[in-house]
Design an enzyme around this catalytic site. Structure first.
Site, PDB file in Angstrom:
ATOM      1  CG  ASN A 209      -0.220  -0.158   2.519  1.00 24.72           C
ATOM      2  OD1 ASN A 209       0.524   0.720   2.922  1.00 24.72           O
ATOM      3  ND2 ASN A 209      -0.416  -1.296   3.186  1.00 24.72           N
ATOM      4  CG  ASP A 278      -6.593  -5.339   5.059  1.00 29.90           C
ATOM      5  OD1 ASP A 278      -6.196  -5.329   6.236  1.00 29.90           O
ATOM      6  OD2 ASP A 278      -7.134  -4.357   4.519  1.00 29.90           O
ATOM      7  CE  LYS A 288      10.999 -10.458 -14.214  1.00 32.41           C
ATOM      8  NZ  LYS A 288      11.955  -9.622 -14.978  1.00 32.41           N
ATOM      9  CG  PHE A 323      -3.777   5.578  13.232  1.00 33.58           C
ATOM     10  CD1 PHE A 323      -3.687   6.849  12.696  1.00 33.58           C
ATOM     11  CD2 PHE A 323      -3.173   5.332  14.455  1.00 33.58           C
ATOM     12  CE1 PHE A 323      -3.012   7.863  13.358  1.00 33.58           C
ATOM     13  CE2 PHE A 323      -2.487   6.330  15.124  1.00 33.58           C
ATOM     14  CZ  PHE A 323      -2.415   7.604  14.572  1.00 33.58           C
ATOM     15  CE  LYS A 337      -8.683  -0.814  12.080  1.00 34.30           C
ATOM     16  NZ  LYS A 337      -7.791  -0.132  11.087  1.00 34.30           N
ATOM     17  CE  LYS A 341     -10.060  -5.047  12.894  1.00 30.87           C
ATOM     18  NZ  LYS A 341      -9.083  -4.899  11.804  1.00 30.87           N
TER      19      LYS A 341
END
Length: 401
Positions: A209, A278, A288, A323, A337, A341
């Protein structure tokens, strides 16, 4: 908060030097042990005698004017300072400090000290906006030097704009806040995760990300400033580690999970600021993958949810802050969330907003607890956001006690 603190006040050659007399006076009246260093240029605007009377200490002006044969003056000042304040800070001293120049007593002492340094710039608006000056300030900020931004208004040169040194009251208030913040998390141990995780596809490719790690590293610096022992678990980023922090580098989500669970039982605070992948490829090739087809399909499987593991295993005395980087329904998703959690606080931001996304030096956040919104912050430098969050963490322990 400045009572009994050893504060070195550096004064450089600018018309705002006369304001430094008030800074010295106010700090002394609050019980600080103020030692003043003046450049030769500063003495053209205000006399050393004035600062000696206000600080009740000898004023250092000449590197070679040694008053005490038992010590080297600039080393003694450097070693024993709790805080260095440079007010006014001219473009010259900013440039010297950024590039390691030491050709008079103030710059020499600054190079020798390990104490925190805060600069209160004062100069013509065009000088302040000059790219070279801005670049030098950026260099110093990356090294952990603090700045008290100049005010806007009428300047001594006749111009109107930003460049007028902050008023003495604001500088003294900054020092008070700095020392107050230093004590908030003394004796506490803080675990912070930062940056992205990388999940390999083959030996040369991966999925990840856009996280830069800047928010997590800012949190680590702010926690250290607040007196905490800090463990920073970071994915691959191009950032320097703030001083005094234990950094553990990881790559994959499973590596981050193992590091977090290893230190979890021994810490008081867990702040999960990392943008963990995730999903990971279901199969990792050992060679490769060649570009031979117009389309390929990649099977992804869920990674382990580190936040959920922390939420289940944390003890009541441990604070857990997470966060939530969202692009829509920010409050709804963040609060969900937090509850799922087992977090105590969640810091939500809309990463689609300018100044709030990955890689940005600023952030726009709203903090929620189990009862709803705690507070919102406007667009701010990420380190300033981090300091606000550390104040919240300190308050949590104060209230808990």
């Amino acid at each position: 908060m400045v009572n009994s603190k050893r504060i070195v006040l550096g004064i450089t050659g600018g018309i705002a030097a006369f304001k430094a007399a008030s800074v010295a006076s106010q700090l002394s009246q609050r019980g600080a042990n103020v030692r003043v260093i003046m450049t030769d240029s500063a003495t053209k605007f205000i006399t050393p005698l004035t600062l000696q009377i206000l600080s009740h200490n000898h004023v250092a002006v000449d590197t070679f004017d040694e008053q005490n044969p038992e010590v080297v003056s600039h080393i003694d000042l450097a070693d024993h300072a709790d805080l260095f304040i440079i007010a006014p800070a001219t473009a010259n001293i900013i440039g010297k400090l950024a590039h390691g120049l030491a050709d008079e007593i103030l710059s020499t002492t600054l190079i020798a000290t390990r104490a925190p340094i805060v600069l209160a710039p004062a100069m013509n608006v065009h000088m302040y906006q000059n790219p070279v000056v801005q670049e030098n300030m950026a260099i110093l900020k990356k090294r952990g030097v603090y700045f008290i931004d100049p005010d806007e208004g009428q300047l001594a040169c006749g111009y109107v704009g930003q460049g007028r040194m902050a008023e003495p009251e604001r500088i003294v208030e900054w020092a008070e806040t700095f020392f107050a913040r230093q004590r908030r998390l003394a004796g506490k141990k803080v675990l912070i995760t930062a940056g992205p995780t990388l999940e390999p596809i083959d030996p040369v490719r991966y999925i990840s990300n856009y996280s830069s790690g800047k928010m997590g590293f800012a949190l680590a610096q702010a926690a250290r400033e607040a007196g905490a022992e800090v463990i920073l678990v970071s994915g691959p980023v191009s950032l320097d580690t703030p001083g005094g922090i234990k950094r553990i580098d990881v790559i994959r989500t499973k590596d981050m999970k193992e590091a977090v669970l290893k230190y979890l039982p021994s810490v008081d605070v867990i702040i999960k600021a990392a943008a963990v992948s995730d999903y990971r490829p279901g199969e990792v090739l050992d060679h490769k993958m060649k570009k031979s087809k117009e389309e390929i399909s990649l099977r992804l499987v869920k990674t382990e949810d580190i936040a959920s593991l922390v939420g289940r295993q944390k003890k009541p005395h441990q604070l857990f802050m997470g966060f939530a980087a969202e692009t829509d329904h920010v409050e709804e998703y963040a609060c969900d969330k937090l509850k799922r959690k087992g977090m105590d606080y969640i810091v939500a931001n809309n990463v689609s907003l300018p100044g709030s996304g990955f890689g940005s030096d600023t952030n726009i956040v709203t903090v929620f607890d189990r009862d709803g919104k705690v507070f919102s912050l406007p667009q701010m430098n990420k380190l300033d956001v981090a300091r606000k969050l550390m104040t919240l963490v300190g308050d949590w322990f104060s209230n808990d006690c």
